[in-house]
Enzyme design. Structure first.
Site, PDB file in Angstrom:
ATOM      1  N   TRP A 148       0.808  -1.220   0.000  1.00  0.00           N
ATOM      2  CA  TRP A 148       0.000   0.000   0.000  1.00  0.00           C
ATOM      3  C   TRP A 148       0.843   1.272   0.000  1.00  0.00           C
ATOM      4  O   TRP A 148       0.317   2.351  -0.248  1.00  0.00           O
ATOM      5  CB  TRP A 148      -0.944   0.030   1.214  1.00  0.00           C
ATOM      6  CG  TRP A 148      -0.269  -0.178   2.545  1.00  0.00           C
ATOM      7  CD1 TRP A 148      -0.236  -1.347   3.249  1.00  0.00           C
ATOM      8  CD2 TRP A 148       0.456   0.780   3.333  1.00  0.00           C
ATOM      9  NE1 TRP A 148       0.478  -1.182   4.419  1.00  0.00           N
ATOM     10  CE2 TRP A 148       0.910   0.115   4.496  1.00  0.00           C
ATOM     11  CE3 TRP A 148       0.767   2.136   3.175  1.00  0.00           C
ATOM     12  CZ2 TRP A 148       1.668   0.756   5.489  1.00  0.00           C
ATOM     13  CZ3 TRP A 148       1.529   2.764   4.161  1.00  0.00           C
ATOM     14  CH2 TRP A 148       1.959   2.087   5.300  1.00  0.00           C
ATOM     15  N   LYS A 172      -2.013  -8.158  -8.147  1.00  0.00           N
ATOM     16  CA  LYS A 172      -2.824  -8.113  -6.925  1.00  0.00           C
ATOM     17  C   LYS A 172      -2.350  -6.935  -6.073  1.00  0.00           C
ATOM     18  O   LYS A 172      -1.333  -7.012  -5.388  1.00  0.00           O
ATOM     19  CB  LYS A 172      -2.699  -9.406  -6.122  1.00  0.00           C
ATOM     20  CG  LYS A 172      -3.846  -9.489  -5.108  1.00  0.00           C
ATOM     21  CD  LYS A 172      -3.489  -9.973  -3.745  1.00  0.00           C
ATOM     22  CE  LYS A 172      -2.808  -9.055  -2.805  1.00  0.00           C
ATOM     23  NZ  LYS A 172      -3.630  -8.004  -2.168  1.00  0.00           N
ATOM     24  N   PRO A 173      -3.094  -5.830  -6.119  1.00  0.00           N
ATOM     25  CA  PRO A 173      -2.694  -4.681  -5.297  1.00  0.00           C
ATOM     26  C   PRO A 173      -3.078  -4.895  -3.837  1.00  0.00           C
ATOM     27  O   PRO A 173      -3.816  -5.827  -3.512  1.00  0.00           O
ATOM     28  CB  PRO A 173      -3.516  -3.530  -5.897  1.00  0.00           C
ATOM     29  CG  PRO A 173      -4.723  -4.189  -6.502  1.00  0.00           C
ATOM     30  CD  PRO A 173      -4.310  -5.584  -6.906  1.00  0.00           C
ATOM     31  N   ALA A 174      -2.592  -4.024  -2.964  1.00  0.00           N
ATOM     32  CA  ALA A 174      -2.965  -4.099  -1.543  1.00  0.00           C
ATOM     33  C   ALA A 174      -4.432  -3.689  -1.377  1.00  0.00           C
ATOM     34  O   ALA A 174      -4.912  -2.789  -2.077  1.00  0.00           O
ATOM     35  CB  ALA A 174      -2.074  -3.162  -0.734  1.00  0.00           C
ATOM     36  N   GLY A 226       6.625  -6.233  -0.390  1.00  0.00           N
ATOM     37  CA  GLY A 226       5.859  -6.135   0.850  1.00  0.00           C
ATOM     38  C   GLY A 226       6.735  -6.504   2.028  1.00  0.00           C
ATOM     39  O   GLY A 226       7.963  -6.381   1.964  1.00  0.00           O
ATOM     40  N   SER A 227       6.105  -6.986   3.076  1.00  0.00           N
ATOM     41  CA  SER A 227       6.865  -7.270   4.292  1.00  0.00           C
ATOM     42  C   SER A 227       7.681  -8.552   4.146  1.00  0.00           C
ATOM     43  O   SER A 227       7.328  -9.456   3.370  1.00  0.00           O
ATOM     44  CB  SER A 227       5.906  -7.406   5.473  1.00  0.00           C
ATOM     45  OG  SER A 227       5.033  -8.491   5.239  1.00  0.00           O
ATOM     46  N   GLU A 248      10.998  -7.938  -3.014  1.00  0.00           N
ATOM     47  CA  GLU A 248      11.434  -6.631  -2.494  1.00  0.00           C
ATOM     48  C   GLU A 248      10.772  -6.503  -1.133  1.00  0.00           C
ATOM     49  O   GLU A 248       9.566  -6.272  -1.050  1.00  0.00           O
ATOM     50  CB  GLU A 248      10.984  -5.513  -3.433  1.00  0.00           C
ATOM     51  CG  GLU A 248      11.620  -5.562  -4.821  1.00  0.00           C
ATOM     52  CD  GLU A 248      13.099  -5.246  -4.828  1.00  0.00           C
ATOM     53  OE1 GLU A 248      13.622  -4.756  -3.809  1.00  0.00           O
ATOM     54  OE2 GLU A 248      13.751  -5.499  -5.858  1.00  0.00           O
ATOM     55  N   CYS A 282      10.038   1.664   2.300  1.00  0.00           N
ATOM     56  CA  CYS A 282      10.991   0.618   2.670  1.00  0.00           C
ATOM     57  C   CYS A 282      12.393   1.213   2.752  1.00  0.00           C
ATOM     58  O   CYS A 282      13.260   0.697   3.440  1.00  0.00           O
ATOM     59  CB  CYS A 282      10.952  -0.508   1.660  1.00  0.00           C
ATOM     60  SG  CYS A 282      11.130   0.109  -0.019  1.00  0.00           S
ATOM     61  N   SER A 438      16.525   6.398  -5.328  1.00  0.00           N
ATOM     62  CA  SER A 438      15.687   5.530  -6.173  1.00  0.00           C
ATOM     63  C   SER A 438      15.649   6.102  -7.589  1.00  0.00           C
ATOM     64  O   SER A 438      15.418   7.296  -7.769  1.00  0.00           O
ATOM     65  CB  SER A 438      14.268   5.463  -5.620  1.00  0.00           C
ATOM     66  OG  SER A 438      14.297   4.924  -4.327  1.00  0.00           O
TER      67      SER A 438
END
Ligand code: NAD
Length: 474
Positions: A148, A172-174, A226-227, A248, A282, A438
């Site tokens: 997200w 598949k998004p959050a 994600g986590s 990632e 992150c 980035s």
């Protein structure tokens, strides 16, 4: 700002099999009821990706690249309405949301250029008995799962290389931020992506349907952001069919200020490294290791800059720090700060949950001892814990004493000294005298529990390509 709340499967918008509310975290109001997908609909997305796979792989790279280029141009032309969707569902301030859309669009531009530069080899074997040909082919149907915190950029960082490589995809998004992904897929549709090449699902609950997809032999690749906890679980799921994964994952970035640093520059870099996205990145600086000689000046500068930020709903004019994505996330941040204080940390500014609705948390600076437990947690919010260090060696040791290794930051006016620290960092990326590095043209990714593989740069497309060696008798 037109909101799309249907899913996209096989080139058609579908109402899905259920609805999920999407909230505005600045006041808790419902923005939209987004469509969700049951297991059958998730598998319909795999069918669609499978049906389109051969012709997309055979589509000329130039054609794939030009579709991505059009998508880049549409995103830039529509930056304002896309940024508003990001702010509404994620909470980040509009300036951050605009920057994210531009960064996200750049992945489409970069990979539109990479689509036509996929390399190969033709050479003589050392023994002279044959020719060695090496070519690249799309890995196949790719499942893309995004978080997200960067709802646009994490989607394009995967869709760009996947489409450039010739893979069909299921995104598949959050659940917190699906509307941005749907708006981007609408752009891809308008840019000319054929039916079945990009599909969007939103399974609720998530785990069982994702597991089903990862046990379908037609699916060959999983790209996850994600986590670390969920990433590790998905690596185990993907292991059964030996599905390729790129991961990632979480970070716990050290920000090191050496005793010869330009402190004013370090403070402004720290504000970017810490506060981009309200600290929910992150790459967010999570632990500040500051040389004793400059610690007072740095802490005072940082506290003044943090205390001066305007905390308000992301859409409000002049807002610099919006709410967290949800009250649940905000409460996690507050609990970390409370236990840091209980563990002996001192508050330089912030540290108190404001009254009223919305998932707000103030910009906070703490001074803590090097063993304070907050340093072991990804805070994911506007909190800067500062630790005094005695030497470069101690900074290196403390920075590396983490299971994570995504990015590190180093400030010093002596480039040789900064490079020595950079080379010692156990992280996939190091920023020297900068608060953000980035870049779609550079390889993004982590060491250790921060991930596997690289996104962006020249590596990014290879996460979606198989290498094939053909040996030829001569
Ligand atoms: P998360 O792991 O909770 O969720 C990420 C995605 O996985 C979401 O789409 C979520 O719905 C899905 N998911 C959750 N459980 C699942 C399951 N059992 N099976 C399949 N999918 C599942 O992470 P988050 O809270 O959305 O994002 C924050 C985390 O993401 C932080 O740790 C952050 O560091 C990390 N992150 C990493 C990078 C990077 O590039 N390294 C970039 C952004 C965020």
């Amino acid at each position: 700002m037109a909101i799309i709340s249907d899913l996209y499967i096989n080139g058609a918008w579908t109402k899905g099999t259920g609805r999920l509310p999407v909230y505005d975290p600045s006041d808790g109001s419902v923005i939209a009821e987004v469509a969700t997908s049951d297991e059958a609909l998730c598998l319909a997305a795999v069918d669609a990706a499978d049906a389109a796979a051969k012709s997309w792989a055979a589509t000329a790279p130039r054609v794939r690249g030009e579709i991505l280029r059009r998508a880049y141009e549409l995103m830039i032309a529509e930056v304002d309405s896309l940024a508003e969707i990001v702010t509404r569902e994620n909470g980040k301030v509009l300036a951050d949301a605009r920057n994210e859309i531009i960064y996200a669009a750049e992945f489409f531009r970069w990979f539109s250029e990479e689509a036509v530069r996929i390399n190969g080899e033709f050479r003589q074997a050392p023994s002279g008995d044959k020719r060695i040909l090496v070519t690249h082919q799309p890995v196949g149907i790719s499942l893309l799962i995004t978080p997200w915190n960067f709802p646009a950029a994490m989607a394009t960082r995967k869709l760009g290389p996947a489409l450039a490589a010739g893979c069909t995809t299921i995104l598949k998004p959050a659940g917190e931020t699906p509307l941005t992904a749907l708006a981007i897929v609408d752009i891809l549709n308008r840019a000319g992506v054929p039916a079945g090449v990009v599909n969007v699902i939103l399974p609720v609950p998530t785990g069982p349907s994702i597991s089903k997809i990862l046990h379908d032999p037609r699916v060959r690749n999983l790209s996850f952001t994600g986590s670390t906890e969920v990433g590790a679980l998905l690596i185990r799921e993907a292991a059964d069919l030996v599905i390729r994964t790129s991961m990632e994952l979480g970070g716990n970035a050290p920000f090191i200020v050496l005793d010869d640093a330009d402190v004013a520059a370090a403070v402004s870099g720290a504000m970017i490294a810490k506060m981009r996205n309200g600290g929910a990145a992150c790459t967010s600086a999570n632990r500040f290791y500051v040389a004793k000689k400059v610690a007072k000046e740095f802490t005072e500068g940082m506290s003044a800059a943090m205390a001066g930020l305007k905390v308000a709903s992301g859409l409000e004019a002049g807002a610099q720090l919006g709410p967290s994505v949800s009250v649940k996330e905000r409460n996690k941040i507050a609990a970390l700060v409370d236990s840091a204080i209980a563990g002996g940390g001192k508050v330089a500014t912030g540290g108190v949950v404001p009254a009223g609705d919305g998932a707000f948390y103030p910009a906070t600076v703490l001074t803590v001892a090097k063993d304070n437990d907050i340093l072991n947690n990804e805070i994911f919010g506007p909190v800067a814990p500062i630790v005094i260090i005695e030497s470069d060696e101690e900074a290196i040791e403390l920075a590396n004493a983490s299971p994570y290794g995504l990015i590190s930051y180093v400030y010093s006016q002596d480039l040789r000294r900064a490079l020595r620290v950079a080379e010692a960092m156990e992280s996939g990326m190091v920023a020297i005298n900068r608060g953000v590095i980035s870049d779609p043209a550079a390889p993004f990714g982590g060491y250790k529990a921060s991930g596997l593989g690289r996104e962006g740069g020249f590596d990014g497309i290879h996460e979606f390509l198989e290498k094939k060696y053909i040996g030829v008798e001569i």
